[in-house]
Design a protein around this motif. Structure first.
Motif, PDB file in Angstrom:
ATOM      1  N   PRO A  48       0.829  -1.214   0.000  1.00  0.00           N
ATOM      2  CA  PRO A  48       0.000   0.000   0.000  1.00  0.00           C
ATOM      3  C   PRO A  48       0.862   1.262   0.000  1.00  0.00           C
ATOM      4  O   PRO A  48       1.931   1.300   0.627  1.00  0.00           O
ATOM      5  N   THR A  49       0.389   2.276  -0.678  1.00  0.00           N
ATOM      6  CA  THR A  49       1.131   3.538  -0.764  1.00  0.00           C
ATOM      7  C   THR A  49       1.282   4.185   0.603  1.00  0.00           C
ATOM      8  O   THR A  49       2.330   4.753   0.917  1.00  0.00           O
ATOM      9  N   ASP A  50       0.247   4.094   1.439  1.00  0.00           N
ATOM     10  CA  ASP A  50       0.335   4.685   2.780  1.00  0.00           C
ATOM     11  C   ASP A  50       1.427   4.030   3.622  1.00  0.00           C
ATOM     12  O   ASP A  50       2.090   4.698   4.416  1.00  0.00           O
ATOM     13  N   LEU A  91       4.384  13.062  10.496  1.00  0.00           N
ATOM     14  CA  LEU A  91       4.792  13.563   9.185  1.00  0.00           C
ATOM     15  C   LEU A  91       4.248  12.698   8.055  1.00  0.00           C
ATOM     16  O   LEU A  91       3.953  13.207   6.970  1.00  0.00           O
ATOM     17  N   ALA A  92       4.074  11.404   8.299  1.00  0.00           N
ATOM     18  CA  ALA A  92       3.432  10.544   7.297  1.00  0.00           C
ATOM     19  C   ALA A  92       1.978  10.957   7.110  1.00  0.00           C
ATOM     20  O   ALA A  92       1.473  10.992   5.985  1.00  0.00           O
ATOM     21  N   LEU A  93       1.309  11.283   8.195  1.00  0.00           N
ATOM     22  CA  LEU A  93      -0.071  11.770   8.105  1.00  0.00           C
ATOM     23  C   LEU A  93      -0.130  13.084   7.352  1.00  0.00           C
ATOM     24  O   LEU A  93      -1.012  13.300   6.516  1.00  0.00           O
ATOM     25  N   VAL A  94       0.824  13.962   7.620  1.00  0.00           N
ATOM     26  CA  VAL A  94       0.881  15.238   6.899  1.00  0.00           C
ATOM     27  C   VAL A  94       1.143  15.000   5.418  1.00  0.00           C
ATOM     28  O   VAL A  94       0.532  15.630   4.554  1.00  0.00           O
ATOM     29  N   ALA A  95       2.034  14.064   5.112  1.00  0.00           N
ATOM     30  CA  ALA A  95       2.377  13.796   3.712  1.00  0.00           C
ATOM     31  C   ALA A  95       1.207  13.199   2.945  1.00  0.00           C
ATOM     32  O   ALA A  95       1.049  13.460   1.753  1.00  0.00           O
TER      33      ALA A  95
END
Length: 122
Positions: A48-50, A91-95
């Protein structure tokens, strides 16, 4: 002794807040760009991309922390490593969702706390 160290860390963070925000933006930008370029590769197409974004942002955050430690001579401590992993998740959530999504989440939880305080006062 511990209180003085905590005050020094807080002072250091406040003095370098602009740099920290800049580094967070660079990490998010690099994460998004690398993910967009590599997500179609044969080995990465199946995940998955996430998940790819999460791994990249945590890795970049840890690399930035260890680079900072190496440049300043600041000692590596376990709680900062764990803090960098948590910051990597943010930061992953922000991205993936954007700055406004994370800010809205923050303010929504802040206002829920305010409502609970108001209920206790009555």
């Amino acid at each position: 002794m511990v209180e003085a160290m905590q005050l020094d860390i807080f002072k250091m963070v406040m003095e370098n807040l602009n740099l920290l925000i800049f580094v967070a933006g660079v990490i998010c930008f690099l994460t998004v760009v690398i993910t967009q370029v590599t997500k179609g590769l044969p080995g990465l197409r199946s995940i998955p991309t996430d998940l790819q974004v999460l791994v990249l942002s945590v890795a970049f955050t840890l690399v930035a922390y260890f680079a900072y430690v190496d440049m300043t001579g600041f000692p590596v401590t376990w709680y900062f490593v764990i803090a960098m992993i948590v910051i990597g998740f943010v930061l992953a959530l922000v991205a993936t969702k954007g700055w406004t999504y994370v800010a809205d989440l923050f303010w929504r939880f802040q206002h829920k706390g305010d409502e609970a305080d108001a209920d206790e006062e009555e």
